[in-house]
Enzyme design. Sequence first.
Site, PDB file in Angstrom:
ATOM      1  CD  GLU A   1      16.095 -10.989 -21.145  1.00 17.58           C
ATOM      2  OE1 GLU A   1      16.283 -10.030 -21.917  1.00 17.58           O
ATOM      3  OE2 GLU A   1      16.429 -10.967 -19.952  1.00 17.58           O
TER       4      GLU A   1
ATOM      5  CG  ASP B   1      16.159  -9.457 -16.428  1.00 15.53           C
ATOM      6  OD1 ASP B   1      15.930  -9.058 -17.585  1.00 15.53           O
ATOM      7  OD2 ASP B   1      17.147  -9.080 -15.754  1.00 15.53           O
TER       8      ASP B   1
ATOM      9  CG  HIS C   1      12.332  -4.185 -22.406  1.00 12.95           C
ATOM     10  ND1 HIS C   1      11.832  -5.469 -22.392  1.00 12.95           N
ATOM     11  CD2 HIS C   1      13.371  -4.183 -21.541  1.00 12.95           C
ATOM     12  CE1 HIS C   1      12.534  -6.201 -21.554  1.00 12.95           C
ATOM     13  NE2 HIS C   1      13.470  -5.443 -21.025  1.00 12.95           N
ATOM     14  CG  ASP C   2      16.368  -5.340 -23.330  1.00  7.99           C
ATOM     15  OD1 ASP C   2      16.421  -4.223 -22.782  1.00  7.99           O
ATOM     16  OD2 ASP C   2      16.290  -6.403 -22.690  1.00  7.99           O
TER      17      ASP C   2
ATOM     18  CG  ASP D   1      10.393  -8.312 -16.275  1.00  9.19           C
ATOM     19  OD1 ASP D   1      11.250  -9.202 -16.178  1.00  9.19           O
ATOM     20  OD2 ASP D   1      10.274  -7.574 -17.268  1.00  9.19           O
TER      21      ASP D   1
END
Length: 521
Positions: free
Chosen positions: A258, A195, A319-320, A99
């Site tokens: 993302e 990200d 994860h969100d 990430d």
Amino acid sequence: MQELAWWQSAIIYEIYPRSFQDSNGDGIGDLDGILQRLDYLAQLGIDAIWISPIYPSPMADFGYDVADYCGIDPIFGTMGDFDRLLAEAHQRGLKVILDFVPNHSSDRHPWFLESRSSRESHKRDWYLWRDEPNNWLSNFGGSAWEWDEATGQYYYHSFLKQQPDLNWRNPAVRSAMFNVLRFWLERGVDGFRVDVMWLMIKDYQYRDNPPNPGYGPDQPSSNSLLHVYDSNRPDVHVLVAEMRAVVDDYPGRVLIGEIYLPVKDLMTYYGQDLKGTNLPFNFLLLQSAWNAEAVAQVISEYVNALPAGAWPNWVLGNHDNARIATRVGVQQTPVAAMLLLTLPGTLTIYYGEEIGMTNVPIPPEEVQDPAEKNQPGIGMGRDPERTPMRWDGSLLAGFTCGKPWLPLGGDHTFVNVASQEQEESSLLNLYRKLIALRRMYPMLVSGEMLSVVADENLLRYERRGVGKRFLVLLNLGNDSVQAKTEAGTVIASIRSDREGEQVDSLVELEDSEGLMIELAR
């Protein structure tokens, strides 16, 4: 047909490292824990692991507030542990994706400490400082501007005040961050998930965002404005192309972005001449209503919007967002699995999806996520989908010998790897079977996708390659349905042992059943 890059045929498995496997009893997952589970991942059949941030961090946002981009947080281990994990993963044929968090750092990062030391600091312009705030709002609630008493200005933060945004218009920032990429690429990592890529550049005039006419009181406060000037600015594509060029200097690496944007905007991140991100994450299914008509529309819209030569990808969980089993219901999780694993392109699986983990209710006193702490009661908290992986039915689920950092959930005694490995018809074994079929038939990765149709609760589409045709039938409803078909043989099924069954003009599917049929030519 041109040979595919590894990432084009890949199934990527996202690991939230705090929650995958604890090796030292502190209740928090770590790098040695991931290493201990590499054989499980190899047996599952995935190709790459994407690890959420493991850098040194005060953990205000659990690693998405980075204090050192070229280190490992002691919670997760050491750089030696990382190097060993990387080597062991590569030995098993698994790629490792990190990430990368370029939009903002921690307020404890040396760059920001220097930037806020005085208005004359040589790093003052590495962050966004203003005498007067505009109306931009933080994604985690409230104003995105924080007053700094010592220097008498405000700094900008898209998320927490502990996460000041970097100024990507500054060439020195670009150079420093691209050197971070090179540091990890030289170490041998196989790519990056970037990200909040679409937020990296802001309007240089700092114009106010207009009000959102569709805003309702049940939405987070950040939705009260349209994010015209603080996100998805045209200039961002120059940055993405530069970032891609750095990664392309190292053969066989991948850049994934993302990006939460409508499909038309999403496609622009492939870049001019496809020199943007290799894979702009496609969250359309993750955000879709779960019915045949909505899913068919999302698939068709996405496939039809792809620029010439652009490679598709699909995501059902991360994860969100709420876990698949919670969003679509436990009965439908096998249908979701068959859908994902029969779509063309690159796929991403979130840890625990393969065993049907659901969101775990978190008591108020155990809430960890700042998104929920800052805006309680509107469902912003992401702790429920980040709970520890369940490896067995023991008291602590094989995750730790200490106190887990988040609750395990009451169903872990039967929703776990060990139990499902023993059950032939389990969701875990369905994932393994479908992944194996995807390996056996490359047309499932790179073949044509045709005739995506919804007929009430039935979703149907055809996958076609050289000399083969597969019909996929998915019942997204709670009642049995009949589907028309040509003559063929069932090669995969969900609810019953139907492999090898010969079908002709009509086939029946039970509720929440899926079939993949090899059609006779």
